[in-house]
Design an enzyme around this catalytic site. Structure first.
Site, PDB file in Angstrom:
ATOM      1  N   ASN A 147      52.628  73.058  76.396  1.00 61.00           N
ATOM      2  CA  ASN A 147      53.764  73.642  77.119  1.00 61.00           C
ATOM      3  C   ASN A 147      53.449  74.486  78.173  1.00 61.00           C
ATOM      4  OD1 ASN A 147      56.599  73.449  76.872  1.00 61.00           O
ATOM      5  ND2 ASN A 147      56.736  75.439  75.789  1.00 61.00           N
TER       6      ASN A 147
ATOM      7  N   ARG B 168      51.538  69.182  71.780  1.00 63.43           N
ATOM      8  CA  ARG B 168      51.334  69.075  73.220  1.00 63.43           C
ATOM      9  C   ARG B 168      51.445  70.117  73.766  1.00 63.43           C
ATOM     10  NH1 ARG B 168      56.193  70.698  75.857  1.00 63.43           N
ATOM     11  NH2 ARG B 168      58.094  70.063  74.772  1.00 63.43           N
TER      12      ARG B 168
ATOM     13  N   GLU C 230      60.224  72.624  84.407  1.00 61.46           N
ATOM     14  CA  GLU C 230      59.381  74.199  83.822  1.00 61.46           C
ATOM     15  C   GLU C 230      58.369  74.298  84.621  1.00 61.46           C
ATOM     16  OE1 GLU C 230      59.099  75.815  80.734  1.00 61.46           O
ATOM     17  OE2 GLU C 230      60.500  74.661  79.471  1.00 61.46           O
TER      18      GLU C 230
ATOM     19  N   ASN D  86      55.167  79.841  75.017  1.00 65.88           N
ATOM     20  CA  ASN D  86      55.836  79.645  76.089  1.00 65.88           C
ATOM     21  C   ASN D  86      55.450  80.654  77.340  1.00 65.88           C
ATOM     22  OD1 ASN D  86      58.017  77.811  77.050  1.00 65.88           O
ATOM     23  ND2 ASN D  86      59.298  78.032  75.276  1.00 65.88           N
TER      24      ASN D  86
ATOM     25  N   ASP E 228      62.056  81.894  76.752  1.00 67.09           N
ATOM     26  CA  ASP E 228      61.348  80.676  77.015  1.00 67.09           C
ATOM     27  C   ASP E 228      60.239  81.206  78.234  1.00 67.09           C
ATOM     28  OD1 ASP E 228      60.498  78.140  78.025  1.00 67.09           O
ATOM     29  OD2 ASP E 228      62.509  76.974  77.584  1.00 67.09           O
TER      30      ASP E 228
HETATM   31  C1  BGC Z   1      59.920  73.514  75.679  1.00 69.15           C
HETATM   32  C2  BGC Z   1      61.181  72.716  75.359  1.00 69.15           C
HETATM   33  C3  BGC Z   1      61.862  73.430  74.322  1.00 69.15           C
HETATM   34  C4  BGC Z   1      62.270  74.661  74.875  1.00 69.15           C
HETATM   35  C5  BGC Z   1      63.081  75.763  73.887  1.00 69.15           C
HETATM   36  C6  BGC Z   1      60.402  74.702  76.353  1.00 69.15           C
HETATM   37  O1  BGC Z   1      59.391  75.454  76.705  1.00 69.15           O
HETATM   38  O2  BGC Z   1      58.991  72.815  76.546  1.00 69.15           O
HETATM   39  O3  BGC Z   1      60.628  71.332  74.937  1.00 69.15           O
HETATM   40  O4  BGC Z   1      62.909  72.687  73.863  1.00 69.15           O
HETATM   41  O5  BGC Z   1      61.132  75.542  75.261  1.00 69.15           O
HETATM   42  O6  BGC Z   1      62.314  76.719  73.125  1.00 69.15           O
HETATM   43 CA    CA Z   2      58.873  76.806  78.739  1.00 65.73          CA
END
Ligand code: BGC
Ligand code: CA
Length: 303
Positions: free
Chosen positions: A107, A105, A22, A158, A208
């Site tokens: 992201n 957490r 990521e 995201n 995402d």
């Molecule tokens: C998250 C994952 C998640 C995925 C799908 C990602 O940004 O970090 O843990 O499964 O998005 O939504």
């Molecule tokens: Ca992501």
């Protein structure tokens, strides 16, 4: 159109697999790609010139990494913002949030055009994309190290990016299946006037990570969709779809010479044993060339 699209090439360039790759970000000074493996708990730097890969393990799940102006990086890990000294291979905590919410957490995250680091949180996953709902928030770390809480009620915070004129902030809460926009105040870092600019079809996957290109269009990686979409946030339409050889495409950024290549991260965590052999490149990082559009350089955190 067809002629231009036929020259698109997708290549697996980083073969070391990530559980959940990521937050890719290009570093022009040494032509490197920096990214995280969220549950693999590491930050990695790959040189496109030598192919060399260097990784540092993190103490917590690490959602995103961004460059810091004076050198090194800032990461959003666990529920902390931390500085990374790459030379000393050490970390120092700048801010610790969500202390009352131990089951969240950080992201995805990205730096705004004024040097603030924006990153969002989510509930801890039971399985990929299965979370206790509405546990997440969006935060920003400012150059003076203060933290602003922008909003809560987020499922999976995201993709994010800013319009080319810095007046709009684009944002994805994955499970909402849409791209939203806010008016952005570049002076204060404040958000207002939330609205939907694009609805993602469920067939395309779960939206995402995302990034903007030099024409103001957004590239959205779709988890479980094996694709990146180019969308027009002005008209709410899909302009292009680039398919990848893996289903769990997680995020993307422009890099390479003049930012004309699109780097796409992917994940293998959560795939069942039957699916894994069919996707030998799951978790690898891909380079898409020949798109005929460029990105813009990333910003660095100025604190
Ligand atoms: C998250 C994952 C998640 C995925 C799908 C990602 O940004 O970090 O843990 O499964 O998005 O939504
Ligand atoms: Ca992501």
């Amino acid at each position: 159109m067809l002629g231009a699209m036929s020259s698109i090439k997708v290549q697996c360039v980083i073969k070391e697999k990530n559980e959940i790759g990521e937050s890719p970000v290009w570093e022009e000074k040494d032509s490197s790609l920096v990214y995280v493996d969220i549950t693999g708990q590491k930050v990695s730097r790959w040189s496109s010139l030598t192919g060399q890969l260097d990784s540092i393990a993190t103490e917590n799940l690490v959602g995103s990494v961004v460059p810091r102006k004076g050198g090194g990086y800032v990461i959003a890990e666990g529920t902390r913002f931390s500085f990374v000294d790459w030379v000393k291979r050490s970390f120092s905590t700048v801010a610790h949030l969500d202390k009352e919410k131990p089951n969240t957490r950080f992201n995805d995250g990205k730096v705004d055009p004024a040097g603030r680091f924006f990153a969002g949180t989510m509930g801890l996953e039971l399985r990929p994309a299965v979370v206790e709902r509405k546990q997440g928030s969006l935060y920003s770390l400012h150059p003076d190290h203060s933290v602003v809480h922008h909003f809560d009620q987020v499922d999976i915070s995201n993709g994010l990016d800013w319009s080319l004129d810095h007046r709009v902030f684009y944002y994805i809460d994955s499970l909402a299946y849409k791209v939203e926009a806010f008016d952005y105040n570049i002076q204060t870092g404040g958000l207002s006037n939330r609205r939907v600019v694009y609805k993602v079809e469920e067939d395309d996957g779960i939206p995402d990570g995302m990034c903007i290109d030099a024409e103001g269009k957004l590239w959205v990686a779709c988890y479980n969709g094996g694709r990146v979409l180019r969308i027009d946030p002005q008209t709410g339409t899909q302009l292009q779809k680039v398919k990848l050889p893996v289903q769990k495409t997680t995020s993307c950024c422009f890099g390479g010479k003049d930012y004309s290549d699109l780097y796409v991260t992917s994940a293998y965590k959560g795939m069942d044993e039957n699916a894994l052999p069919k996707e030998p490149e799951a978790g690898c990082i891909f380079k898409v060339t020949g798109l005929g559009v460029k990105g813009i350089p990333p910003y660095s955190y100025t604190g």
